[in-house]
Design a protein around this motif. Structure first.
Motif, mmCIF file in Angstrom:
data_model
loop_
_atom_site.group_PDB
_atom_site.id
_atom_site.type_symbol
_atom_site.label_atom_id
_atom_site.label_comp_id
_atom_site.label_asym_id
_atom_site.label_seq_id
_atom_site.Cartn_x
_atom_site.Cartn_y
_atom_site.Cartn_z
ATOM 1 N N GLU A 52 0.852 -1.179 0.000
ATOM 2 C CA GLU A 52 0.000 0.000 0.000
ATOM 3 C C GLU A 52 0.895 1.238 0.000
ATOM 4 O O GLU A 52 1.859 1.321 0.746
ATOM 5 N N GLY A 53 0.562 2.175 -0.856
ATOM 6 C CA GLY A 53 1.404 3.361 -1.010
ATOM 7 C C GLY A 53 2.336 3.266 -2.198
ATOM 8 O O GLY A 53 3.039 4.232 -2.506
ATOM 9 N N ASP A 54 2.358 2.111 -2.890
ATOM 10 C CA ASP A 54 3.084 2.009 -4.159
ATOM 11 C C ASP A 54 2.250 2.649 -5.264
ATOM 12 O O ASP A 54 1.029 2.432 -5.345
ATOM 13 N N TYR A 55 2.897 3.393 -6.116
ATOM 14 C CA TYR A 55 2.254 3.975 -7.293
ATOM 15 C C TYR A 55 2.987 3.439 -8.516
ATOM 16 O O TYR A 55 4.218 3.521 -8.595
ATOM 17 N N LEU A 56 2.232 2.878 -9.444
ATOM 18 C CA LEU A 56 2.874 2.212 -10.573
ATOM 19 C C LEU A 56 2.181 2.556 -11.877
ATOM 20 O O LEU A 56 1.066 3.078 -11.902
ATOM 21 N N PHE A 57 2.884 2.268 -12.982
ATOM 22 C CA PHE A 57 2.303 2.419 -14.305
ATOM 23 C C PHE A 57 1.839 1.065 -14.804
ATOM 24 O O PHE A 57 2.521 0.049 -14.635
ATOM 25 N N VAL A 58 0.655 1.054 -15.425
ATOM 26 C CA VAL A 58 0.093 -0.134 -16.041
ATOM 27 C C VAL A 58 0.175 0.041 -17.554
ATOM 28 O O VAL A 58 -0.252 1.072 -18.090
ATOM 29 N N THR A 59 0.761 -0.928 -18.254
ATOM 30 C CA THR A 59 0.847 -0.838 -19.716
ATOM 31 C C THR A 59 -0.466 -1.325 -20.310
ATOM 32 O O THR A 59 -0.857 -2.478 -20.132
ATOM 33 N N LYS A 60 -1.142 -0.443 -21.034
ATOM 34 C CA LYS A 60 -2.485 -0.729 -21.523
ATOM 35 C C LYS A 60 -2.488 -1.624 -22.761
ATOM 36 O O LYS A 60 -3.483 -2.295 -23.039
ATOM 37 N N TRP A 61 -1.409 -1.619 -23.531
ATOM 38 C CA TRP A 61 -1.403 -2.373 -24.786
ATOM 39 C C TRP A 61 -1.039 -3.849 -24.601
ATOM 40 O O TRP A 61 -1.125 -4.635 -25.541
ATOM 41 N N SER A 62 -0.653 -4.242 -23.401
ATOM 42 C CA SER A 62 -0.116 -5.588 -23.189
ATOM 43 C C SER A 62 -1.076 -6.687 -23.622
ATOM 44 O O SER A 62 -0.652 -7.718 -24.162
ATOM 45 N N TYR A 63 -2.366 -6.494 -23.381
ATOM 46 C CA TYR A 63 -3.349 -7.536 -23.696
ATOM 47 C C TYR A 63 -4.411 -7.040 -24.676
ATOM 48 O O TYR A 63 -5.493 -7.601 -24.763
ATOM 49 N N GLY A 64 -4.105 -5.985 -25.418
ATOM 50 C CA GLY A 64 -5.091 -5.406 -26.301
ATOM 51 C C GLY A 64 -6.019 -4.473 -25.532
ATOM 52 O O GLY A 64 -5.738 -4.095 -24.397
ATOM 53 N N PHE A 65 -7.135 -4.126 -26.161
ATOM 54 C CA PHE A 65 -8.006 -3.096 -25.599
ATOM 55 C C PHE A 65 -9.457 -3.577 -25.559
ATOM 56 O O PHE A 65 -9.935 -4.230 -26.489
ATOM 57 N N SER A 66 -10.118 -3.259 -24.464
ATOM 58 C CA SER A 66 -11.548 -3.556 -24.316
ATOM 59 C C SER A 66 -12.259 -2.267 -23.924
ATOM 60 O O SER A 66 -11.641 -1.201 -23.817
ATOM 61 N N ARG A 67 -13.556 -2.378 -23.701
ATOM 62 C CA ARG A 67 -14.318 -1.200 -23.262
ATOM 63 C C ARG A 67 -13.730 -0.609 -21.995
ATOM 64 O O ARG A 67 -13.803 0.603 -21.752
ATOM 65 N N TYR A 68 -13.079 -1.456 -21.167
ATOM 66 C CA TYR A 68 -12.538 -0.992 -19.893
ATOM 67 C C TYR A 68 -11.189 -0.288 -20.056
ATOM 68 O O TYR A 68 -10.634 0.209 -19.079
ATOM 69 N N SER A 69 -10.685 -0.248 -21.284
ATOM 70 C CA SER A 69 -9.494 0.556 -21.541
ATOM 71 C C SER A 69 -9.846 2.039 -21.576
ATOM 72 O O SER A 69 -8.975 2.892 -21.412
ATOM 73 N N LEU A 70 -11.109 2.332 -21.815
ATOM 74 C CA LEU A 70 -11.577 3.708 -21.896
ATOM 75 C C LEU A 70 -12.017 4.203 -20.522
ATOM 76 O O LEU A 70 -12.515 3.414 -19.709
ATOM 77 N N PRO A 71 -11.847 5.485 -20.243
ATOM 78 C CA PRO A 71 -12.329 6.026 -18.968
ATOM 79 C C PRO A 71 -13.811 5.760 -18.793
ATOM 80 O O PRO A 71 -14.611 5.940 -19.723
ATOM 81 N N PHE A 72 -14.204 5.291 -17.633
ATOM 82 C CA PHE A 72 -15.583 5.007 -17.254
ATOM 83 C C PHE A 72 -16.162 3.771 -17.951
ATOM 84 O O PHE A 72 -17.323 3.427 -17.757
ATOM 85 N N GLY A 73 -15.382 3.094 -18.799
ATOM 86 C CA GLY A 73 -15.810 1.834 -19.399
ATOM 87 C C GLY A 73 -17.109 1.890 -20.164
ATOM 88 O O GLY A 73 -17.998 1.055 -19.946
ATOM 89 N N PRO A 74 -17.292 2.841 -21.093
ATOM 90 C CA PRO A 74 -18.564 2.925 -21.835
ATOM 91 C C PRO A 74 -18.806 1.657 -22.655
ATOM 92 O O PRO A 74 -17.873 1.063 -23.194
ATOM 93 N N ASP A 75 -20.051 1.262 -22.755
ATOM 94 C CA ASP A 75 -20.415 0.023 -23.443
ATOM 95 C C ASP A 75 -20.482 0.251 -24.951
ATOM 96 O O ASP A 75 -21.549 0.171 -25.573
ATOM 97 N N LEU A 76 -19.308 0.518 -25.555
ATOM 98 C CA LEU A 76 -19.249 0.824 -26.986
ATOM 99 C C LEU A 76 -19.009 -0.420 -27.834
ATOM 100 O O LEU A 76 -19.406 -0.465 -28.992
#
Length: 249
Positions: A52-76
């Motif tokens: 707790e208290g660690d701040y890290l970067f998450v690589t978004k392209w590692s597994y491709g992209f889904s609706r949850y890659s977008l802010p608020f996860g719109p059902d597009l």
């Protein structure tokens, strides 16, 4: 210079400022959606790997992209675009299946089709015990959250990925489970802090591929004792300098 010239210059300056702000926001949105997303560790479930208290970067392209890659996860759209499966042992941020508004972070233990079970604190995958070696004790409440020595065991998954786990309590509720069979398109997640992790053994369940947000990559900041990174005056005493820029494994 006439009043009209002054008004036009002021209007032009305001327009340029707004344009720069909009461009910066769009750039930040693109970076957050497709490249990197900052993430802070909310609980102790991944101790000793993440605190707790660690701040890290998450690589978004590692597994491709889904609706949850977008802010608020719109059902597009559904599924994943340019999707690829995580490797066994990856530390992954994902949306909590019962409530996708929540982010969780765990380690990938079971792949689609795997059989996963815990027996007397030993992890079994497809009927084979995962090698588990006691490597020592940690007597540091900042790492273990308890004021006593805690046993540390190193597990090595079938693909060679090794990591340390904590054994806070012998014969805890998660040390003996039924056999879980991971469905197609889903993954089985567990925390490294085995006796203090809400994961696929419990109410997290199997995690759909669509819920994956990205792979935990590098710790860029870490501060102890529940302090905020904005409390700069606490940095000299609370910042965990040894954890900065460590890759997550």
């Amino acid at each position: 210079m006439s009043v009209a010239d002054k008004s036009e210059k002021k209007s032009g300056g305001l327009s340029e400022t707004v344009s720069v702000i909009v461009q910066a926001l769009l750039l930040a949105l693109v970076i957050r959606t497709f490249l990197f997303q900052p993430f802070s560790i909310p609980s102790g479930s991944m101790r000793p790997t993440l605190l707790e208290g660690d701040y890290l970067f998450v690589t978004k392209w590692s597994y491709g992209f889904s609706r949850y890659s977008l802010p608020f996860g719109p059902d597009l759209f559904s599924g994943r675009i340019w999707g690829s499966d995580p490797a066994r042992g990856d530390v992954v941020v994902f949306k909590f299946p019962p409530n996708p508004s929540l982010d969780y972070i765990k380690r990938v233990i079971g792949l689609p089709g795997d059989k996963v079970q815990m027996k007397d604190g030993q992890l079994f995958i497809n009927g084979t015990a995962v090698p588990r070696e006691k490597v020592g004790e940690i007597d540091n409440p900042d790492i273990t959250e308890v004021n006593r020595p805690v046993d540390v065991y190193r597990e090595t998954l079938p693909n060679g990925v090794s990591y340390d786990t904590l054994d806070l309590t012998p014969n805890s509720i998660g040390d003996n489970t039924r056999e879980f069979v991971v469905p197609e398109g889903h993954f089985f997640m567990m925390g490294d802090n085995r006796d203090n992790s809400t994961d696929s053994r419990f109410n997290v369940g199997y995690v759909p591929a669509e819920n994956l947000v990205g792979k935990a990559n590098i710790i860029f900041f870490s501060i102890a004792d529940g302090a905020s990174p904005l409390e700069i005056w606490k940095w000299p005493s609370e910042m965990r300098a040894s954890r900065l820029f460590n890759f997550v494994r």
